[in-house]
Design a protein around this motif. Structure first.
Motif, short mmCIF file in Angstrom:
data_model
loop_
_atom_site.label_atom_id
_atom_site.label_comp_id
_atom_site.label_asym_id
_atom_site.label_seq_id
_atom_site.Cartn_x
_atom_site.Cartn_y
_atom_site.Cartn_z
N UNK A 1 0.87 -1.26 -0.11
CA UNK A 1 0.14 0.01 -0.01
C UNK A 1 0.98 1.34 -0.08
N UNK A 2 2.11 1.22 0.80
CA UNK A 2 2.72 2.50 0.87
C UNK A 2 3.71 2.46 -0.57
N UNK A 3 3.88 1.27 -1.16
CA UNK A 3 4.70 1.48 -2.35
C UNK A 3 3.68 2.20 -3.46
N UNK A 4 2.41 1.76 -3.28
CA UNK A 4 1.24 1.93 -4.31
C UNK A 4 1.16 3.58 -4.28
N UNK A 5 1.14 4.05 -2.81
CA UNK A 5 0.89 5.47 -2.45
C UNK A 5 2.06 6.16 -3.08
N UNK A 6 3.44 5.96 -2.84
CA UNK A 6 4.39 6.59 -3.29
C UNK A 6 4.41 6.62 -5.15
N UNK A 7 4.09 5.63 -5.55
CA UNK A 7 3.77 5.63 -7.16
C UNK A 7 2.92 6.68 -7.64
N UNK A 8 1.77 6.80 -6.98
CA UNK A 8 0.61 7.59 -7.41
C UNK A 8 1.05 8.98 -7.11
N UNK A 9 1.82 9.34 -6.01
CA UNK A 9 2.33 10.74 -5.68
C UNK A 9 3.35 10.86 -6.62
N UNK A 10 4.27 9.97 -7.31
CA UNK A 10 5.39 10.30 -8.16
C UNK A 10 4.52 10.66 -9.52
N UNK A 11 3.44 10.08 -9.76
CA UNK A 11 2.73 10.31 -11.14
C UNK A 11 2.06 11.72 -11.05
N UNK A 12 1.54 12.06 -9.92
CA UNK A 12 0.94 13.32 -9.58
C UNK A 12 1.87 14.38 -10.03
N UNK A 13 3.03 14.29 -9.37
CA UNK A 13 4.24 15.13 -9.55
C UNK A 13 4.49 15.28 -11.01
N UNK A 14 4.71 14.17 -11.89
CA UNK A 14 5.00 14.17 -13.13
C UNK A 14 4.06 15.08 -13.98
N UNK A 15 2.57 14.67 -13.58
CA UNK A 15 1.44 15.41 -14.39
C UNK A 15 1.81 16.98 -14.11
N UNK A 16 2.02 17.13 -12.89
CA UNK A 16 2.04 18.53 -12.35
C UNK A 16 3.16 19.23 -13.12
N UNK A 17 4.38 18.69 -13.44
CA UNK A 17 5.14 19.25 -14.24
C UNK A 17 5.01 19.31 -15.51
N UNK A 18 4.24 18.45 -15.97
CA UNK A 18 3.71 18.76 -17.54
C UNK A 18 2.93 19.76 -17.55
N UNK A 19 1.84 20.10 -16.45
CA UNK A 19 1.23 21.33 -16.75
C UNK A 19 1.94 22.34 -16.41
N UNK A 20 3.10 22.42 -15.61
CA UNK A 20 3.90 23.79 -15.65
C UNK A 20 4.50 23.91 -16.84
N UNK A 21 5.17 22.89 -17.54
CA UNK A 21 6.12 23.06 -18.63
C UNK A 21 5.16 23.62 -19.90
N UNK A 22 3.88 23.18 -19.96
CA UNK A 22 3.05 23.61 -21.04
C UNK A 22 2.43 24.99 -20.90
N UNK A 23 2.12 25.40 -19.51
CA UNK A 23 1.25 26.62 -19.48
C UNK A 23 1.87 27.36 -18.17
N UNK A 24 2.82 26.82 -17.68
CA UNK A 24 3.52 28.15 -16.56
C UNK A 24 3.09 27.50 -15.07
N UNK A 25 3.38 28.05 -14.07
CA UNK A 25 2.81 27.61 -12.81
C UNK A 25 1.44 27.99 -12.36
#
Length: 215
Positions: free
Chosen positions: A11-35
């Motif tokens: 469960x902890x590993x799954x949580x870490x994976x989801x948090x990592x994906x959320x951060x990856x998506x966040x960087x994509x948003x910021x890269x595409x259109x700024x903070x």
């Protein structure tokens, strides 16, 4: 398998994976259109999570932003440490490592060195990483002959460096010059402010770096 991995539950590993994906998506948003484009709800839609479900991983946009700023600082510290470990810990080597890091991901650079984010207050761990960046630079500046002796009248005080040795005020002052002058060029370049000018940002950056090295 390492000890840390063996004591982590599925469960902890799954949580870490989801948090990592959320951060990856966040960087994509910021890269595409700024903070300003950073949106937990937008990330939830992309990942197929409910609008409330994503808050199990990050309680707010501010918490996510703090993680991103922390990761950006940690990335820069790692880059400078690597440059030093590879025998490129002099000012010239650190300067080129800094530029490559900045050009590789401009939005990450601006999270560290851009305008303050309204309402954001750096936590202690980010402040410690920022201090380490300065220590690494000051350590390199202490090797510059002219910076080994403290300059009378400077407002900076001598103090212990990361390895416990004294950092002269002159080395600290040179490190400050390193940051302000090189970041000035980088910020203008990454912001597109050299467009239309008869100016090669890479050559300008190198010229500033050469002046610092020949301090």
């Amino acid at each position: 398998m390492g000890e840390a991995a063996s004591t982590t539950t599925p469960r902890e590993r799954y949580r870490q994976q989801v948090r990592s994906e959320i951060k990856e998506r966040a960087w994509e948003q910021i890269t595409d259109a700024g903070l300003s484009a950073l949106s937990l709800n937008g990330i939830a839609r992309l990942m197929g999570l409910s609008a409330t479900g994503i808050y199990r991983y990050f309680t707010s946009r501010d918490e996510l932003l703090r993680e991103l700023v922390h990761d950006a600082h940690r990335s820069l510290v790692g880059t400078l440490r690597t440059a030093a470990a590879q025998g490129k810990g002099d000012l010239a080597g650190l300067g080129q490592a800094l530029r490559r890091w900045a050009l590789d991901d401009p939005q990450r650079y601006f999270l560290v060195h851009g305008p303050p984010v309204p309402g954001y207050h750096a936590p202690a761990d980010v402040a410690a990483l920022a201090a380490e960046i300065m220590h690494i630079l000051t350590d390199a500046c202490a090797e510059v002959p002219e910076a080994r002796a403290s300059t009378p009248g400077t407002p900076l005080k001598d103090g212990p460096g990361p390895s416990g040795r004294a950092e002269t005020a002159s080395a600290q002052r040179l490190a400050l010059s390193f940051r302000t002058r090189l970041h000035g060029v980088l910020s203008l370049e990454l912001g597109g402010h050299f467009a239309g000018m008869e100016c090669d940002p890479a050559l300008l950056y190198q010229a500033e770096l050469d002046l610092l090295v020949s301090h």
